[in-house]
Scaffold this motif. Structure first.
Motif, PDB file in Angstrom:
ATOM      1  N   UNK A   1       0.816  -1.209   0.000  1.00 11.04           N
ATOM      2  CA  UNK A   1       0.000   0.000   0.000  1.00 11.04           C
ATOM      3  C   UNK A   1       0.853   1.264   0.000  1.00 11.04           C
ATOM      4  N   UNK A   2       2.173   1.096   0.074  1.00 12.15           N
ATOM      5  CA  UNK A   2       3.046   2.264   0.114  1.00 12.15           C
ATOM      6  C   UNK A   2       2.866   3.083   1.366  1.00 12.15           C
TER       7      UNK A   2
ATOM      8  N   UNK B   1      13.406   0.090   1.439  1.00 15.41           N
ATOM      9  CA  UNK B   1      12.809  -1.069   0.766  1.00 15.41           C
ATOM     10  C   UNK B   1      13.635  -1.417  -0.458  1.00 15.41           C
ATOM     11  N   UNK B   2      13.925  -2.707  -0.607  1.00 18.21           N
ATOM     12  CA  UNK B   2      14.541  -3.189  -1.841  1.00 18.21           C
ATOM     13  C   UNK B   2      13.740  -4.397  -2.317  1.00 18.21           C
ATOM     14  N   UNK B   3      13.953  -4.766  -3.566  1.00 12.11           N
ATOM     15  CA  UNK B   3      13.114  -5.795  -4.159  1.00 12.11           C
ATOM     16  C   UNK B   3      11.938  -5.148  -4.851  1.00 12.11           C
ATOM     17  N   UNK B   4      10.946  -5.948  -5.203  1.00  6.83           N
ATOM     18  CA  UNK B   4       9.828  -5.448  -5.998  1.00  6.83           C
ATOM     19  C   UNK B   4       8.499  -5.848  -5.371  1.00  6.83           C
ATOM     20  N   UNK B   5       7.542  -4.906  -5.393  1.00  8.65           N
ATOM     21  CA  UNK B   5       6.160  -5.181  -4.998  1.00  8.65           C
ATOM     22  C   UNK B   5       5.268  -4.745  -6.151  1.00  8.65           C
ATOM     23  N   UNK B   6       4.499  -5.695  -6.695  1.00  3.32           N
ATOM     24  CA  UNK B   6       3.640  -5.402  -7.837  1.00  3.32           C
ATOM     25  C   UNK B   6       2.183  -5.630  -7.462  1.00  3.32           C
ATOM     26  N   UNK B   7       1.334  -4.632  -7.731  1.00  2.00           N
ATOM     27  CA  UNK B   7      -0.118  -4.746  -7.562  1.00  2.00           C
ATOM     28  C   UNK B   7      -0.730  -4.658  -8.959  1.00  2.00           C
ATOM     29  N   UNK B   8      -1.279  -5.780  -9.453  1.00  4.51           N
ATOM     30  CA  UNK B   8      -1.755  -5.811 -10.832  1.00  4.51           C
ATOM     31  C   UNK B   8      -0.586  -5.602 -11.776  1.00  4.51           C
ATOM     32  N   UNK B   9      -0.653  -4.533 -12.564  1.00  9.67           N
ATOM     33  CA  UNK B   9       0.451  -4.231 -13.485  1.00  9.67           C
ATOM     34  C   UNK B   9       1.264  -3.033 -13.017  1.00  9.67           C
TER      35      UNK B   9
ATOM     36  N   UNK C   1       4.076  -1.285 -10.418  1.00 11.50           N
ATOM     37  CA  UNK C   1       5.175  -1.474  -9.477  1.00 11.50           C
ATOM     38  C   UNK C   1       5.056  -0.382  -8.413  1.00 11.50           C
ATOM     39  N   UNK C   2       4.814  -0.784  -7.164  1.00 15.15           N
ATOM     40  CA  UNK C   2       4.502   0.187  -6.115  1.00 15.15           C
ATOM     41  C   UNK C   2       5.638   1.182  -5.907  1.00 15.15           C
ATOM     42  N   UNK C   3       6.868   0.716  -5.958  1.00 15.98           N
ATOM     43  CA  UNK C   3       8.006   1.605  -5.720  1.00 15.98           C
ATOM     44  C   UNK C   3       8.191   2.670  -6.776  1.00 15.98           C
ATOM     45  N   UNK C   4       7.574   2.511  -7.964  1.00 19.49           N
ATOM     46  CA  UNK C   4       7.723   3.478  -9.058  1.00 19.49           C
ATOM     47  C   UNK C   4       6.638   4.558  -9.048  1.00 19.49           C
ATOM     48  N   UNK C   5       5.658   4.453  -8.138  1.00 17.23           N
ATOM     49  CA  UNK C   5       4.509   5.359  -8.157  1.00 17.23           C
ATOM     50  C   UNK C   5       4.766   6.606  -7.327  1.00 17.23           C
TER      51      UNK C   5
ATOM     52  N   UNK D   1      -6.092  -2.064  -4.874  1.00 19.05           N
ATOM     53  CA  UNK D   1      -5.828  -2.795  -3.635  1.00 19.05           C
ATOM     54  C   UNK D   1      -6.523  -2.085  -2.484  1.00 19.05           C
ATOM     55  N   UNK D   2      -7.076  -2.864  -1.565  1.00 21.07           N
ATOM     56  CA  UNK D   2      -7.761  -2.296  -0.397  1.00 21.07           C
ATOM     57  C   UNK D   2      -7.368  -3.102   0.832  1.00 21.07           C
ATOM     58  N   UNK D   3      -7.663  -2.550   2.002  1.00 19.94           N
ATOM     59  CA  UNK D   3      -7.241  -3.211   3.237  1.00 19.94           C
ATOM     60  C   UNK D   3      -8.388  -3.264   4.229  1.00 19.94           C
TER      61      UNK D   3
END
Length: 610
Positions: A70-71, A79-87, A89-93, A106-108
């Protein structure tokens, strides 16, 4: 640490690419005491229509892992590595793209709905907020959509509920509102972080039914974070086990729960009390033996006779919390007091401690009538009673070191001198299996399980003949709970105290109790020996409670769930599930709006109108 992966490619749920994927995820927090490596190379996927349970004890990194999706990590996180939600990349947003992703993709669902909901806003305001922020509906259209969402999650009279505030709803209804908020924008994946921990067993079963129908009918992926192995057995398709930031084992629910490969997983499962196995599930089989003839002949430790307790409210008629309750706790006997929230369990416990007066009826402790004693006599009687509260952090004075906290009852009742009190504390630290070096430590320096051991030591300081324990293990991890319960049984065998044990966990009651008393709305609906009440219940309410309690075996739990649904049908009760329009496609692709959706309806024609 290597991960034991028991999942074959055939076990992965079909339906396209993963809706949530963690790849070699590392999370490190910079603190004043150095770096803390909270998540260490986690790789995990959640597919459409799949429930993946992420399990482990407090501090294992479960919530940190999910929060990265959820960032929402704090500023001191790296944070290192990758987290993808659908298409995506969370770290690029950027922040704007993150806000758009939350809700749309995504929801919680959080653990405690009262902290997830704003107490000063109505339910309607909070449901329409997400719709308006994401540009899906406005004004009366958004309010109609909000009512529709409440109807979908099984809340009666939805339009009336929209005008209410969170405190006007029950715990189960509040959690359903949080689920309604989570699905309002049709997310691809939902993260459920301990969604049933604060709920009664019957409400928990309803929420799990609702989540199950959510993933079945909307093809939504769910990442379920929990330490409750019964919930895992009831919900999960796959299980991932975390230990100190590492993913140590993954596989299908049946593989992990019935044939665990990692030592930590085996230890975790071995610590879970199993409803139906009674006292035999205790590792050492430690149990106080109660001789029936001796109990019958001796003076009861606690005797309630036609007890009535009321709470008086300004400008309103009194609320009767306990109505005509009668039962006894014999010497050396553990009596389990069970029921849902609001049934009167804790009220009875407080009355037994003299903290709440009775309107009528009698409370006799060790043969003494509480209502007829003078202050000096009450103080002498209270010396013979111990108490363990649910939350040790709130019941222990944070300004007192552990030694002073345990010795406080000795000081209050002027027992012994300083040297003898210190020796008594040291003996009790030994008894509850804590190092003597803890004498000078403060409560905040101890873990939750260690603090609860301190609470039990303090309760036993004056060698009480009666102990009142109010949900003493509900806030603990399963392995810590198992250690505390084993120690509790050992101490009860050694000291021989009687105990009124208040709990909503029927598996714990099955492990500990000699007798069981079942409460509903302040009245006793059933009482008797443990085996009689828990194996062959007579009353419908007891049957509902027992049917709703999950067990940590997916095959057995599936049969129990089916039996529960049959029981509810026989009793005329409703099975909670997501209510969809049978004329439409019941399983739209996850994260995609149904074709023909109009008028700002984020879920299109797949649902009833409001």
């Amino acid at each position: 640490m290597p991960t034991l992966d028991l999942t074959s490619s055939a076990d992965i749920v079909a339906g396209g690419d993963a809706v949530l994927a963690f790849t070699d995820l590392h999370v490190t927090f910079g603190t004043e005491f150095g770096d803390v490596h909270a998540v260490k190379g986690v790789t995990l996927e959640v597919h459409p229509g799949e429930v993946v349970a992420l399990v482990g004890e407090s501090g294992s990194g479960k919530s940190v892992t999910s929060t990265t999706a959820l960032g929402l990590l704090p500023g001191n996180a790296r944070v290192s590595g990758s987290v993808r939600v659908g298409d995506k990349i969370v770290g690029d947003l950027d922040p704007a793209a993150l806000r758009k992703m939350r809700g749309n993709d995504i929801a919680m669902v959080f653990q405690e709905p009262m902290t997830a909901l704003n107490p000063v806003l109505t339910i309607g305001d909070q449901l329409t907020e997400a719709l308006q922020l994401h540009g899906l509906a406005y004004g009366s259209q958004a309010m109609a959509r909000a009512a529709e969402l409440l109807e979908m999650v099984g809340i009666p009279e939805p339009r009336r509920r929209l005008k209410q505030y969170p405190h006007e709803l029950s715990g189960g209804q509040r959690q359903r509102v949080v689920i309604a908020m989570a699905i309002s924008c049709d997310p691809r994946v939902i993260i459920a972080d301990e969604p049933t921990t604060a709920l009664d067993v019957t409400v928990q079963a309803d929420i799990l039914d609702l989540l199950r129908s959510l993933k079945d009918k909307l093809d939504t992926g769910i990442l379920l974070i929990t330490h409750n192995m019964g919930v895992v057995a009831d919900m999960a398709d796959r299980v991932a086990v975390m230990l100190k930031g590492d993913l140590v084992e993954t596989g299908t629910a049946e593989q992990v729960l019935t044939n665990p490969q990692h030592e930590y997983t085996r230890r975790l499962l071995g610590a879970v009390p199993h409803l139906g196995e009674g006292s035999g599930q205790s590792d050492e089989g430690v149990r106080a033996s109660v001789e029936k003839e001796k109990v019958d002949a001796a003076v009861p430790a606690l005797e309630l006779d036609n007890l009535v307790i009321e709470y008086h409210r300004l400008g309103k008629p009194p609320f009767r919390a306990v109505d005509d309750v009668s039962f006894t706790v014999g010497p050396g006997e553990i009596v389990g007091l069970v029921g849902e929230s609001g049934s009167g369990k804790s009220t009875i416990g407080k009355c037994a401690l003299g903290l709440i007066p009775a309107v009528s009826g009698a409370v006799r402790i060790l043969g003494e009538d509480y209502g007829r004693l003078r202050r000096k006599q009450l103080k002498d009687l209270r010396r013979r009673i111990g108490v363990v509260f649910q939350d040790p952090a709130a019941s222990i004075n944070p300004r007192f070191p552990v030694g002073e906290a345990i010795a406080e009852p000795l000081a209050v009742h002027q027992v012994g001198d300083a040297a003898s009190r210190k020796q008594r504390v040291m003996d009790l630290l030994d008894a509850v299996e804590l190092p003597r070096s803890f004498y000078n430590r403060y409560p905040h320096e101890l873990s939750g399980g260690q603090r609860q051991r301190v609470s039990i030591a303090r309760a036993l300081t004056l060698e009480p003949e009666l102990l009142v324990a109010d949900e003493p293990t509900s806030a603990l991890d399963v392995s810590v709970q198992a250690a505390v319960l084993e120690m509790f049984l050992s101490l009860q065998s050694e000291f021989g105290f009687a105990c009124l044990f208040v709990s909503h966990d029927l598996a714990v009651i099955d492990l500990l109790a000699h007798k069981v008393v079942v409460l509903q709305n302040g009245r006793i609906v059933e009482q008797g020996d443990r085996d009689t009440v828990l194996r062959t219940p007579r009353e419908d309410y007891t049957k509902r409670l027992l049917a709703a309690a999950p067990v940590p075996d997916p095959i057995e739990q599936k049969l129990r769930r089916e039996d529960r649904h049959r029981l509810l049908a026989e009793l005329g009760d409703e099975i909670v599930e997501l209510r969809v329009d049978p004329t439409s496609d019941p399983e739209p692709p996850a994260g995609r709006k149904t074709p023909g959706a109009e008028g700002g309806n984020p879920l299109g024609g797949a649902f009833h109108g409001g």
